[in-house]
Design a protein around this motif. Sequence first.
Motif, PDB file in Angstrom:
ATOM      1  N   ASN A  67       0.853  -1.132  -0.044  1.00  0.00           N
ATOM      2  CA  ASN A  67       0.099   0.123   0.079  1.00  0.00           C
ATOM      3  C   ASN A  67       0.802   1.191  -0.088  1.00  0.00           C
ATOM      4  OD1 ASN A  67      -2.156  -1.765   0.299  1.00  0.00           O
ATOM      5  ND2 ASN A  67      -1.988  -1.614   2.387  1.00  0.00           N
ATOM      6  N   ILE A  68       0.966   1.970  -1.200  1.00  0.00           N
ATOM      7  CA  ILE A  68       2.069   2.998  -1.246  1.00  0.00           C
ATOM      8  C   ILE A  68       1.097   4.147  -0.790  1.00  0.00           C
ATOM      9  CG2 ILE A  68       3.255   4.213  -2.940  1.00  0.00           C
ATOM     10  CD1 ILE A  68       3.165   1.679  -4.879  1.00  0.00           C
ATOM     11  N   PHE A  69       1.631   4.832  -0.095  1.00  0.00           N
ATOM     12  CA  PHE A  69       1.294   6.150   0.751  1.00  0.00           C
ATOM     13  C   PHE A  69       0.135   5.621   1.904  1.00  0.00           C
ATOM     14  CE2 PHE A  69       2.783   8.368  -3.042  1.00  0.00           C
ATOM     15  CZ  PHE A  69       3.739   9.171  -2.711  1.00  0.00           C
ATOM     16  N   GLY A  70      -0.007   4.401   1.896  1.00  0.00           N
ATOM     17  CA  GLY A  70      -1.167   3.978   2.854  1.00  0.00           C
ATOM     18  C   GLY A  70      -2.580   3.615   1.997  1.00  0.00           C
ATOM     19  N   ILE A  71      -2.473   4.037   0.953  1.00  0.00           N
ATOM     20  CA  ILE A  71      -3.850   4.146   0.035  1.00  0.00           C
ATOM     21  C   ILE A  71      -3.786   3.561  -1.331  1.00  0.00           C
ATOM     22  CG2 ILE A  71      -4.783   6.012   1.545  1.00  0.00           C
ATOM     23  CD1 ILE A  71      -4.194   7.924  -0.975  1.00  0.00           C
ATOM     24  N   ILE A  72      -2.673   3.631  -1.898  1.00  0.00           N
ATOM     25  CA  ILE A  72      -2.544   3.005  -3.247  1.00  0.00           C
ATOM     26  C   ILE A  72      -2.283   1.483  -3.231  1.00  0.00           C
ATOM     27  CG2 ILE A  72      -1.614   3.232  -5.528  1.00  0.00           C
ATOM     28  CD1 ILE A  72      -1.063   6.167  -4.741  1.00  0.00           C
ATOM     29  N   LYS A  73      -2.893   0.599  -3.614  1.00  0.00           N
ATOM     30  CA  LYS A  73      -2.865  -0.981  -3.537  1.00  0.00           C
ATOM     31  C   LYS A  73      -2.331  -1.505  -4.668  1.00  0.00           C
ATOM     32  CE  LYS A  73      -6.554  -1.481  -0.052  1.00  0.00           C
ATOM     33  NZ  LYS A  73      -6.084  -0.375   0.803  1.00  0.00           N
ATOM     34  N   THR A  74      -1.344  -2.172  -4.437  1.00  0.00           N
ATOM     35  CA  THR A  74      -0.346  -2.885  -5.676  1.00  0.00           C
ATOM     36  C   THR A  74      -0.523  -4.352  -5.479  1.00  0.00           C
ATOM     37  OG1 THR A  74       1.644  -2.690  -4.662  1.00  0.00           O
ATOM     38  CG2 THR A  74       0.945  -0.751  -5.904  1.00  0.00           C
ATOM     39  N   GLY A  75      -0.476  -5.116  -6.552  1.00  0.00           N
ATOM     40  CA  GLY A  75      -0.324  -6.528  -6.368  1.00  0.00           C
ATOM     41  C   GLY A  75      -1.405  -7.174  -7.207  1.00  0.00           C
ATOM     42  N   LYS A  76      -1.409  -8.381  -7.584  1.00  0.00           N
ATOM     43  CA  LYS A  76      -2.039  -9.180  -8.433  1.00  0.00           C
ATOM     44  C   LYS A  76      -2.978 -10.193  -7.579  1.00  0.00           C
ATOM     45  CE  LYS A  76       0.360  -9.254 -12.736  1.00  0.00           C
ATOM     46  NZ  LYS A  76       0.919 -10.231 -13.728  1.00  0.00           N
ATOM     47  N   TRP A  77      -4.134 -10.385  -7.970  1.00  0.00           N
ATOM     48  CA  TRP A  77      -5.039 -11.393  -7.343  1.00  0.00           C
ATOM     49  C   TRP A  77      -4.546 -12.663  -7.520  1.00  0.00           C
ATOM     50  CZ3 TRP A  77      -8.293 -10.362  -3.426  1.00  0.00           C
ATOM     51  CH2 TRP A  77      -8.948  -9.000  -3.660  1.00  0.00           C
ATOM     52  N   MET A  78      -4.868 -13.596  -7.014  1.00  0.00           N
ATOM     53  CA  MET A  78      -4.391 -15.208  -6.809  1.00  0.00           C
ATOM     54  C   MET A  78      -5.477 -15.849  -6.539  1.00  0.00           C
ATOM     55  SD  MET A  78      -1.395 -17.309  -5.466  1.00  0.00           S
ATOM     56  CE  MET A  78      -1.751 -17.353  -3.711  1.00  0.00           C
ATOM     57  N   LEU A  79      -5.816 -16.669  -7.234  1.00  0.00           N
ATOM     58  CA  LEU A  79      -7.162 -17.782  -7.364  1.00  0.00           C
ATOM     59  C   LEU A  79      -6.765 -18.698  -5.901  1.00  0.00           C
ATOM     60  CD1 LEU A  79      -8.601 -18.203 -10.819  1.00  0.00           C
ATOM     61  CD2 LEU A  79      -9.744 -16.714  -8.860  1.00  0.00           C
ATOM     62  N   VAL A  80      -7.517 -19.056  -5.128  1.00  0.00           N
ATOM     63  CA  VAL A  80      -7.396 -20.081  -3.932  1.00  0.00           C
ATOM     64  C   VAL A  80      -7.591 -21.305  -4.875  1.00  0.00           C
ATOM     65  CG1 VAL A  80      -8.061 -21.141  -1.954  1.00  0.00           C
ATOM     66  CG2 VAL A  80      -7.610 -18.521  -2.283  1.00  0.00           C
ATOM     67  N   ASP A  81      -6.672 -22.280  -4.724  1.00  0.00           N
ATOM     68  CA  ASP A  81      -6.617 -23.538  -5.266  1.00  0.00           C
ATOM     69  C   ASP A  81      -7.123 -24.627  -4.141  1.00  0.00           C
ATOM     70  OD1 ASP A  81      -6.529 -25.837  -6.871  1.00  0.00           O
ATOM     71  OD2 ASP A  81      -4.333 -25.871  -6.854  1.00  0.00           O
ATOM     72  N   PRO A  82      -7.956 -25.536  -4.381  1.00  0.00           N
ATOM     73  CA  PRO A  82      -8.676 -26.322  -3.427  1.00  0.00           C
ATOM     74  C   PRO A  82      -7.273 -27.251  -2.743  1.00  0.00           C
ATOM     75  CG  PRO A  82     -10.003 -26.516  -5.420  1.00  0.00           C
ATOM     76  CD  PRO A  82      -8.680 -25.994  -5.727  1.00  0.00           C
ATOM     77  N   THR A  83      -6.242 -27.449  -3.447  1.00  0.00           N
ATOM     78  CA  THR A  83      -5.168 -28.072  -2.697  1.00  0.00           C
ATOM     79  C   THR A  83      -4.475 -27.076  -1.891  1.00  0.00           C
ATOM     80  OG1 THR A  83      -3.715 -27.626  -4.421  1.00  0.00           O
ATOM     81  CG2 THR A  83      -4.839 -29.555  -4.719  1.00  0.00           C
ATOM     82  N   MET A  84      -4.533 -26.016  -1.775  1.00  0.00           N
ATOM     83  CA  MET A  84      -3.895 -25.133  -0.814  1.00  0.00           C
ATOM     84  C   MET A  84      -4.617 -25.463   0.572  1.00  0.00           C
ATOM     85  SD  MET A  84      -3.863 -21.329  -2.555  1.00  0.00           S
ATOM     86  CE  MET A  84      -2.867 -21.277  -4.140  1.00  0.00           C
ATOM     87  N   LYS A  85      -3.591 -25.079   1.682  1.00  0.00           N
ATOM     88  CA  LYS A  85      -3.891 -25.260   2.937  1.00  0.00           C
ATOM     89  C   LYS A  85      -3.650 -24.051   3.704  1.00  0.00           C
ATOM     90  CE  LYS A  85      -2.057 -29.813   2.620  1.00  0.00           C
ATOM     91  NZ  LYS A  85      -0.916 -30.623   2.980  1.00  0.00           N
ATOM     92  N   VAL A  86      -3.952 -24.239   4.738  1.00  0.00           N
ATOM     93  CA  VAL A  86      -3.919 -22.780   5.986  1.00  0.00           C
ATOM     94  C   VAL A  86      -2.969 -23.149   7.028  1.00  0.00           C
ATOM     95  CG1 VAL A  86      -4.992 -20.990   7.326  1.00  0.00           C
ATOM     96  CG2 VAL A  86      -6.068 -21.769   5.205  1.00  0.00           C
ATOM     97  N   GLY A  87      -1.920 -22.380   7.444  1.00  0.00           N
ATOM     98  CA  GLY A  87      -1.123 -23.046   8.649  1.00  0.00           C
ATOM     99  C   GLY A  87      -0.615 -21.493   9.569  1.00  0.00           C
ATOM    100  N   LEU A  88      -0.086 -22.027  10.569  1.00  0.00           N
ATOM    101  CA  LEU A  88       0.404 -20.962  11.540  1.00  0.00           C
ATOM    102  C   LEU A  88       1.727 -21.112  11.785  1.00  0.00           C
ATOM    103  CD1 LEU A  88      -2.090 -21.537  14.416  1.00  0.00           C
ATOM    104  CD2 LEU A  88      -2.208 -19.937  12.924  1.00  0.00           C
TER     105      LEU A  88
END
Length: 164
Positions: A67-88
Amino acid sequence: MKAEYVLDKSFGPAGSTAGVIVFIAGLAMVYFHFTGLILVVVGAFVGFSTSSAILDYDQKRIRFSNNIFGIIKTGKWMLVDPTMKVGLKKSNRAYRAYSQGNRTTETTLTDFRVYICDAGNREIMEVRKCNSPEEASKACDTIAVSLDLRNIKNEPDAKNILDA
């Protein structure tokens, strides 16, 4: 529904503090001279830039954003694949700043991060920052259910940060 989680300041705690001071000095200087706008722009960039993760639960996608200047958002969207996992994981970040008198100031920040990983348990990106392991565990469960992903802590060979 979209959720945005701020992860870190782009220039660390010392850089962000210095940027805010330069920004305020630039605002004061603009009253006397127009070239103070340079300080305002530089101070705003350094002081307010952050990194974050944006989760779109409806379309099942995530985006790491600077977030440039705290307001301009950059980056690409990535689709969530069903094989992905969530961890800590536990995160220890150390920042070091040097003063003009050659004195060092070290800051260590410890927190817990929720992250998305691929089928081989390799980390793709951090999604959320939490202060306690219990809060991180709840956030991990919520994100896993919302995105229809598996939770690493439920697998038999997974290391759990809460056991440590």
